[in-house]
Design a protein around this motif. Structure first.
Motif, PDB file in Angstrom:
ATOM      1  N   GLU A  51       7.933  -6.355  -8.379  1.00  0.00           N
ATOM      2  CA  GLU A  51       7.359  -5.087  -8.805  1.00  0.00           C
ATOM      3  C   GLU A  51       5.946  -5.326  -9.324  1.00  0.00           C
ATOM      4  O   GLU A  51       5.634  -6.386  -9.865  1.00  0.00           O
ATOM      5  CB  GLU A  51       8.215  -4.427  -9.889  1.00  0.00           C
ATOM      6  CG  GLU A  51       9.425  -3.692  -9.376  1.00  0.00           C
ATOM      7  CD  GLU A  51      10.616  -4.570  -9.056  1.00  0.00           C
ATOM      8  OE1 GLU A  51      11.644  -4.039  -8.665  1.00  0.00           O
ATOM      9  OE2 GLU A  51      10.530  -5.785  -9.191  1.00  0.00           O
ATOM     10  N   ASP A  52       5.096  -4.319  -9.172  1.00  0.00           N
ATOM     11  CA  ASP A  52       3.676  -4.460  -9.451  1.00  0.00           C
ATOM     12  C   ASP A  52       3.145  -3.175 -10.093  1.00  0.00           C
ATOM     13  O   ASP A  52       3.529  -2.082  -9.682  1.00  0.00           O
ATOM     14  CB  ASP A  52       2.957  -4.729  -8.121  1.00  0.00           C
ATOM     15  CG  ASP A  52       1.490  -4.940  -8.296  1.00  0.00           C
ATOM     16  OD1 ASP A  52       1.096  -6.064  -8.630  1.00  0.00           O
ATOM     17  OD2 ASP A  52       0.733  -3.972  -8.094  1.00  0.00           O
ATOM     18  N   LEU A  53       2.278  -3.334 -11.082  1.00  0.00           N
ATOM     19  CA  LEU A  53       1.756  -2.173 -11.808  1.00  0.00           C
ATOM     20  C   LEU A  53       0.321  -1.827 -11.438  1.00  0.00           C
ATOM     21  O   LEU A  53      -0.457  -1.428 -12.289  1.00  0.00           O
ATOM     22  CB  LEU A  53       1.879  -2.397 -13.315  1.00  0.00           C
ATOM     23  CG  LEU A  53       3.301  -2.331 -13.851  1.00  0.00           C
ATOM     24  CD1 LEU A  53       3.336  -2.599 -15.349  1.00  0.00           C
ATOM     25  CD2 LEU A  53       3.944  -0.986 -13.544  1.00  0.00           C
ATOM     26  N   HIS A  54      -0.031  -1.914 -10.174  1.00  0.00           N
ATOM     27  CA  HIS A  54      -1.285  -1.316  -9.711  1.00  0.00           C
ATOM     28  C   HIS A  54      -0.934   0.145  -9.434  1.00  0.00           C
ATOM     29  O   HIS A  54      -0.733   0.545  -8.291  1.00  0.00           O
ATOM     30  CB  HIS A  54      -1.797  -2.014  -8.451  1.00  0.00           C
ATOM     31  CG  HIS A  54      -2.390  -3.339  -8.725  1.00  0.00           C
ATOM     32  ND1 HIS A  54      -1.652  -4.500  -8.729  1.00  0.00           N
ATOM     33  CD2 HIS A  54      -3.659  -3.691  -9.028  1.00  0.00           C
ATOM     34  CE1 HIS A  54      -2.445  -5.513  -9.012  1.00  0.00           C
ATOM     35  NE2 HIS A  54      -3.665  -5.056  -9.198  1.00  0.00           N
ATOM     36  N   SER A  55      -0.799   0.926 -10.527  1.00  0.00           N
ATOM     37  CA  SER A  55      -0.173   2.236 -10.410  1.00  0.00           C
ATOM     38  C   SER A  55      -0.738   3.205 -11.443  1.00  0.00           C
ATOM     39  O   SER A  55      -1.825   3.008 -11.964  1.00  0.00           O
ATOM     40  CB  SER A  55       1.336   2.078 -10.578  1.00  0.00           C
ATOM     41  OG  SER A  55       1.639   1.487 -11.829  1.00  0.00           O
ATOM     42  N   TYR A  87      -1.680   1.586  -5.963  1.00  0.00           N
ATOM     43  CA  TYR A  87      -2.705   2.560  -6.368  1.00  0.00           C
ATOM     44  C   TYR A  87      -2.233   4.002  -6.310  1.00  0.00           C
ATOM     45  O   TYR A  87      -2.986   4.895  -5.959  1.00  0.00           O
ATOM     46  CB  TYR A  87      -3.989   2.376  -5.546  1.00  0.00           C
ATOM     47  CG  TYR A  87      -4.373   0.947  -5.336  1.00  0.00           C
ATOM     48  CD1 TYR A  87      -4.506   0.081  -6.425  1.00  0.00           C
ATOM     49  CD2 TYR A  87      -4.563   0.426  -4.061  1.00  0.00           C
ATOM     50  CE1 TYR A  87      -4.839  -1.258  -6.238  1.00  0.00           C
ATOM     51  CE2 TYR A  87      -4.906  -0.907  -3.871  1.00  0.00           C
ATOM     52  CZ  TYR A  87      -5.042  -1.739  -4.966  1.00  0.00           C
ATOM     53  OH  TYR A  87      -5.369  -3.049  -4.782  1.00  0.00           O
ATOM     54  N   SER A  88      -0.993   4.263  -6.647  1.00  0.00           N
ATOM     55  CA  SER A  88      -0.486   5.626  -6.676  1.00  0.00           C
ATOM     56  C   SER A  88      -1.116   6.388  -7.835  1.00  0.00           C
ATOM     57  O   SER A  88      -1.561   5.804  -8.822  1.00  0.00           O
ATOM     58  CB  SER A  88       1.034   5.621  -6.810  1.00  0.00           C
ATOM     59  OG  SER A  88       1.409   4.878  -7.955  1.00  0.00           O
ATOM     60  N   SER A  89      -1.136   7.727  -7.695  1.00  0.00           N
ATOM     61  CA  SER A  89      -1.719   8.583  -8.735  1.00  0.00           C
ATOM     62  C   SER A  89      -0.902   9.858  -8.879  1.00  0.00           C
ATOM     63  O   SER A  89      -0.486  10.450  -7.882  1.00  0.00           O
ATOM     64  CB  SER A  89      -3.149   8.985  -8.368  1.00  0.00           C
ATOM     65  OG  SER A  89      -3.990   7.878  -8.359  1.00  0.00           O
ATOM     66  N   PHE A  90      -0.721  10.285 -10.122  1.00  0.00           N
ATOM     67  CA  PHE A  90      -0.113  11.578 -10.393  1.00  0.00           C
ATOM     68  C   PHE A  90      -1.197  12.642 -10.239  1.00  0.00           C
ATOM     69  O   PHE A  90      -2.301  12.485 -10.778  1.00  0.00           O
ATOM     70  CB  PHE A  90       0.455  11.637 -11.821  1.00  0.00           C
ATOM     71  CG  PHE A  90       1.665  10.765 -11.999  1.00  0.00           C
ATOM     72  CD1 PHE A  90       2.922  11.230 -11.674  1.00  0.00           C
ATOM     73  CD2 PHE A  90       1.546   9.481 -12.492  1.00  0.00           C
ATOM     74  CE1 PHE A  90       4.046  10.435 -11.831  1.00  0.00           C
ATOM     75  CE2 PHE A  90       2.655   8.666 -12.663  1.00  0.00           C
ATOM     76  CZ  PHE A  90       3.902   9.144 -12.326  1.00  0.00           C
ATOM     77  N   VAL A  91      -0.870  13.725  -9.508  1.00  0.00           N
ATOM     78  CA  VAL A  91      -1.827  14.808  -9.288  1.00  0.00           C
ATOM     79  C   VAL A  91      -1.099  16.127  -9.534  1.00  0.00           C
ATOM     80  O   VAL A  91      -0.081  16.403  -8.910  1.00  0.00           O
ATOM     81  CB  VAL A  91      -2.409  14.773  -7.854  1.00  0.00           C
ATOM     82  CG1 VAL A  91      -3.347  15.940  -7.619  1.00  0.00           C
ATOM     83  CG2 VAL A  91      -3.110  13.445  -7.600  1.00  0.00           C
ATOM     84  N   ASP A  92      -1.647  16.926 -10.451  1.00  0.00           N
ATOM     85  CA  ASP A  92      -1.080  18.235 -10.767  1.00  0.00           C
ATOM     86  C   ASP A  92      -2.237  19.230 -10.788  1.00  0.00           C
ATOM     87  O   ASP A  92      -2.975  19.324 -11.765  1.00  0.00           O
ATOM     88  CB  ASP A  92      -0.364  18.196 -12.114  1.00  0.00           C
ATOM     89  CG  ASP A  92       0.476  19.433 -12.356  1.00  0.00           C
ATOM     90  OD1 ASP A  92       0.244  20.455 -11.691  1.00  0.00           O
ATOM     91  OD2 ASP A  92       1.362  19.375 -13.229  1.00  0.00           O
TER      92      ASP A  92
END
Length: 169
Positions: free
Chosen positions: A69-73, A124-129
């Protein structure tokens, strides 16, 4: 406090740990205005007393369920759940995972957001709202997206962007 989630290692160990460090927000802003880096402390063994820049890794705060698991997030606070959300990707297991936490330290897996093909990863995921409670997506409501690329392990020049709609009911 301002929390930062990152991959960490003890200098003598090869095992990657998924860790958190924190600093007081007022001190971070004050230090930044003076072009200085303030004091950050890692969460280690149930305490916040290990300096952020040290040879000792923090405690794993995100469960390792698939390996590597990796925290590039990204992380955000979900007002609909009253919990923090965090994504992590798994490299060779080809999964993008969604975790939640009430305190920013103890994380549980909520869902597999995406399973990619062999030889792909989703960093590199991102939350978008788009109509959420804040303009900068540090908070989301009960209806938001997670955007992420699928990167080929053998060709980092070619990425396909994906998004997953998350609805809290």
């Amino acid at each position: 406090y301002l929390y930062v989630y990152y991959n960490d290692r003890d200098r003598s160990a090869r095992e990657k740990k998924l860790c958190v460090a924190r600093a007081r927000l007022t001190e971070v802003l004050q230090d930044a205005s003076q072009h200085q880096v303030g004091k950050w402390y890692k969460y280690r063994d149930g305490k916040w007393d290990t300096p952020g820049l040290s040879d000792r890794a923090g405690t794993n705060v995100v469960p390792k369920l698939y390996g590597n698991e990796d925290l590039h997030s990204d992380a955000a606070y979900c007002k609909a759940l009253g919990r923090y959300l965090l994504t992590a990707q798994t490299h060779a297991a080809n999964k993008l995972l969604l975790f939640s936490s009430a305190d920013g330290v103890n994380w549980v897996q909520e869902a597999v957001v995406d399973t990619a093909g062999k030889g792909e990863m989703q960093p590199y995921s991102s939350f978008v709202d788009f109509d959420g409670p804040t303009d900068d997506c540090r908070e989301v409501d009960g209806h938001f997206y997670i955007y992420y690329p699928r990167k080929r392990l053998d060709n980092h020049e070619l990425d396909y962007m994906y998004r997953r709609l998350i609805t809290i009911e």
